[in-house]
Design an enzyme around this catalytic site. Sequence first.
Site, PDB file in Angstrom:
ATOM      1  N   ASN A 186      -7.096  -2.645   0.540  1.00 12.25           N
ATOM      2  CA  ASN A 186      -6.113  -1.676   1.016  1.00 12.25           C
ATOM      3  C   ASN A 186      -5.671  -2.128   2.397  1.00 12.25           C
ATOM      4  O   ASN A 186      -6.466  -2.158   3.320  1.00 12.25           O
ATOM      5  CB  ASN A 186      -6.741  -0.283   1.101  1.00 12.25           C
ATOM      6  CG  ASN A 186      -5.730   0.724   1.594  1.00 12.25           C
ATOM      7  OD1 ASN A 186      -5.158   0.578   2.672  1.00 12.25           O
ATOM      8  ND2 ASN A 186      -5.496   1.750   0.812  1.00 12.25           N
ATOM      9  N   CYS A 191       0.557   1.787  -0.215  1.00  6.88           N
ATOM     10  CA  CYS A 191       0.745   2.862  -1.190  1.00  6.88           C
ATOM     11  C   CYS A 191       0.444   2.452  -2.629  1.00  6.88           C
ATOM     12  O   CYS A 191      -0.674   2.120  -2.961  1.00  6.88           O
ATOM     13  CB  CYS A 191       2.173   3.391  -1.116  1.00  6.88           C
ATOM     14  SG  CYS A 191       2.673   3.954   0.502  1.00  6.88           S
TER      15      CYS A 191
END
Length: 1091
Positions: A186, A191
Amino acid sequence: MLVPQSDLTDNHQPMEVVAQPEAANTVENQPVEDPPSSRFTWRIENFSRLNAKKHYSEVFVVGGYKWRILLFPKGNNVDHLSMYLDVADSASLPYGWSRYAQFSLAVVNQIHNKYSIRKDTQHQFNARESDWGFTSFMPLGELYDPCRGYLVNDTLIVEAEVVVRRIVDYWTYDSKKETGYVGLKNQGATCYMNSLLQTLYHIPYFRKAVYHMPTTENDMPSGSIPLALQSLFYKLQYSDSSVATKELTKSFGWDTHDSFMQHDVQELNRVLCEKLEDKMKGTVVEGTIQQLFEGHHMNYIECINVDYKSTRKESFYDLQLDVKGCHDVYASFDKYVEVERLEGDNKYHAEQYGLQDAKKGVLFIDFPPVLQLQLKRFEYDFMRDTMVKINDRYEFPLQLDLDRDGGKYLSPDADRRVRNLYTLHSVLVHSGGVHGGHYYAFIRPTLSDQWYKFDDERVTKEDMKRALEEQYGGEEELPQTNPGFNNTPFKFTKYSNAYMLVYIRESDKDKIICNVDEKDIAEHLRERLKKEQEEKEHKKKEKAEAHLYTIIKVARDDDLAGQIGKDIYFDLVDHDKVRSFRIQKQITFNVFKEEIAKEFGIPVQFQRFWLWAKRQNHTYRPNRPLTPLEETQSVGTLREVSNKVHNAELRLFLEVELGLDLRPIAPPDKTKEDILLFFKHYNPEKEELRFVGRLFVKSTGKPIEILSKLNKMAGYAPDEEINLYEEIKFEPSVMCEPIDKKITFRASQLEDGDIVCFQKSLPVESTEQFRYPDVPSFLEYVHNRQIVHFRSLEKPKEDDFCLEMSRLYTYDDVVERVAQKLGLNDPSKIRLTSHNCYSQQPKPQPIKYRGVDHLSDMLVHYNQTSDILYYEVLDIPLPELQGLKTLKVAFHHATKDEVVIHTIRLPKQSTVGDVINDLKTKVELSHPDAELRLLEVFYHKIYKIFPPSEKIENINDQYWTLRAEEIPEEEKNLGPNDRLIHVYHFTKETAQNQMQILNFGEPFFLVIHEGETLAEIKVRIQKKLQVPDEDFAKWKFAFLSLGRPEYLQDSDIVSSRFQRRDVYGAWEQYLGLEHSDNAPKRAYAANQDVT
């Protein structure tokens, strides 16, 4: 923005916060089927009188844990209400405690529950982060506005819904070992990208095609989408740990958070596929994207009474399906192919036949082997003028049969031999609200019964129920388990639900789920990735062995000359940009000198090293030479001598003296009397500062004795008159003082490592011609210079121009420079607004005329400094404008169906009566004696008629509309039993099994007489609104009190329903006109004539 609470919010988190639980020795590792949950309601009375910065709720218990809400009534250093969930007993919990909760916090709207503001998130609470929530929960302006309904009778109602979940130990989990797959890192705000990439990777046919795209060893992944994707897929296939995506985002230009916020998953999918499709042209894999994902549908219009049909074939890569009003995928497909009738006013114009009744619709010609369905979970709410997320329950099957009901989705041209039976491959999930949240995917890579959850770095095995049923959305009922609460179960909205589905056609699955191995991967790619892997291993090894080595940074004269006046102006060198050596700690310094001899070609006997020291005034200077004894010690020992900071590097200055032939010679003997000084030369004409050399001087000597040497360094005549200054410090402010050339160096307090700046002496008359005539003024300028990015307030996202300024500029200096840049003669017409570093928006209030002293004050926001200012060009000077109040008033014409917006400017002490008199001079009245009134309209309701005597200074037109209209004659002559009632338009909507009333259109007043029936009133309403009989016949009429409709019959006496006297909140009792909201929007004209 989700951040852990702290008194100074300087620990920013990315907008997309991912709960990543900590390893802890008190975590229970067994999963729990029904997680403990609860709802807590907190009523806070006398809210506006709370003076404390923080305010805690009482403690409540969920899942055996104590919780409380932490609130900052005036904001945690922001102009928003700040609210967090806090572990109430964190101070007394055992070391290493940890607990994981999903929760939502809400501020209840007490007028309309549907306007309540609710935000949800999840977090792993621990000793470091014992509270979590929202620093910018809602704007304080909205919260404290009594008409908005959040603060009623000075009472605020806050709700928390908390679900406590058990977790497995996060950090020791090995995805590859447990599942055979690895995750994607991440990287902040990417997103939905990770779940989409995992889905595409797990379509082997697609992966194979990507591997077969031609790339070369000269391509750079960050500049080539095919290579970046090949590299990413290779690592996903062969790496043992999670993989980074930075190169890929760079390759298609989405390397900022904004890129992902401004697009959705469908656009990312299209960008990727279109770019790949383009790159595949003319290669062995040309057409792969179309073969996999492209389907076709036919748009048709067919006349009912004549033989005419118009069709148009269109291709699609994905289908957008409605969630709202559809209970499952089949219902969405039914809606997709729904036939629309074109009749009445909406007839179709057919060639040769003129206007005709017709049927309009869509049917599918063919579906692709890989069917991508985008579920419309996010929709624009026109009432609230914002995006909303639809969390309604929406089912999707494991097997999808698109040939059902005799092929009702297929066009007559469709090939019926193709069996459109699909099996579910992946479910992409969004958890959270419309402004952020978390994305992950459930995938079954081989279409077996085993599902996997790909949640960024972490991959876990999951069962079918978790992948399907639990992602349908809707509400789940959670049992109430805690004493102290009412023990009825409550419904908890599931904020996690599917937003994209991928199906694979049964007849194509063997082709699509194919084998992909090393031979599909280009040799240069394998080599490149092998090399990358080796470098990674090397760095890992270096890190592991770091404790065995010392980093030595060696600065030389060349570094000083190369950096001063370019990269730096103060001190002597940036140590991060000098030659660095990684040396084993036990090696003696004398052995290191031999390495220096090889590196720089300077024999060992001609090297002398100085240690640097940080002085009390925060400058960093060479302090003393190493002694012969120290040079026999190990470099590890020396590092400890030179620097008390644990694990810091050893920094040295290498002094090398050069003979007349410019070859190294032995350094001169240094006694206590000798001082090593460094010299910088300043040229005011060029505004240039540069390093020119260093000298040893005797402490008892005087500067006057070395002037000829300095002139030689600068290239001046030997007898040039020069001025000397000592650069003393630059933080927090610059200190640079003249040196008296006639007193000794010792008397001037000069010592080893000091810096002397010098320049030509300027005659007094010529100082005017230079911006910075001397060293102190130039250093002051360099220290305070600031590039400011100016943006027009109308376009707050785009830089308009940049100006170099000094942070010491006064308010007048700043607006003068801006006016000059814009070619404006009067700087007082410039109005500036500061930047809010947290919201990345302009602050709500502009800077008042001369309201701040310096540019530095304009750029500071709490503990952060910005480099952005917003500007407006006013039509009158700002000091004059500040004495005026500006109001935007929408004037509704009595007989014409139009609205004109007027901007009224009057002195602040003016009244509503003055506004009305001013308006009369601007608007067209139905007759000369017409009287006007001013109303406050908010969400299609009238909240107030302003008395003419009310002062305008406190009227706020930011959130609601100010409406001016003529007072109808009938209202002026009210009889004793007549009533003036509110009449509003409304429609009903069912959401999550609850009926909601939605108001729309223009509200109005109506006089009703005693004993008057609804039938009589309807006649007057129809005349007033000029509604055609056919439409008016469909309208329903209801008396509404506090949002509940009571439908009326034509014979009902309407006046009997309304109270005799006005009560606070009269707008909550009204006559409702129920009909669909399809009236044309009234023409709005903005009249910019301002008084």
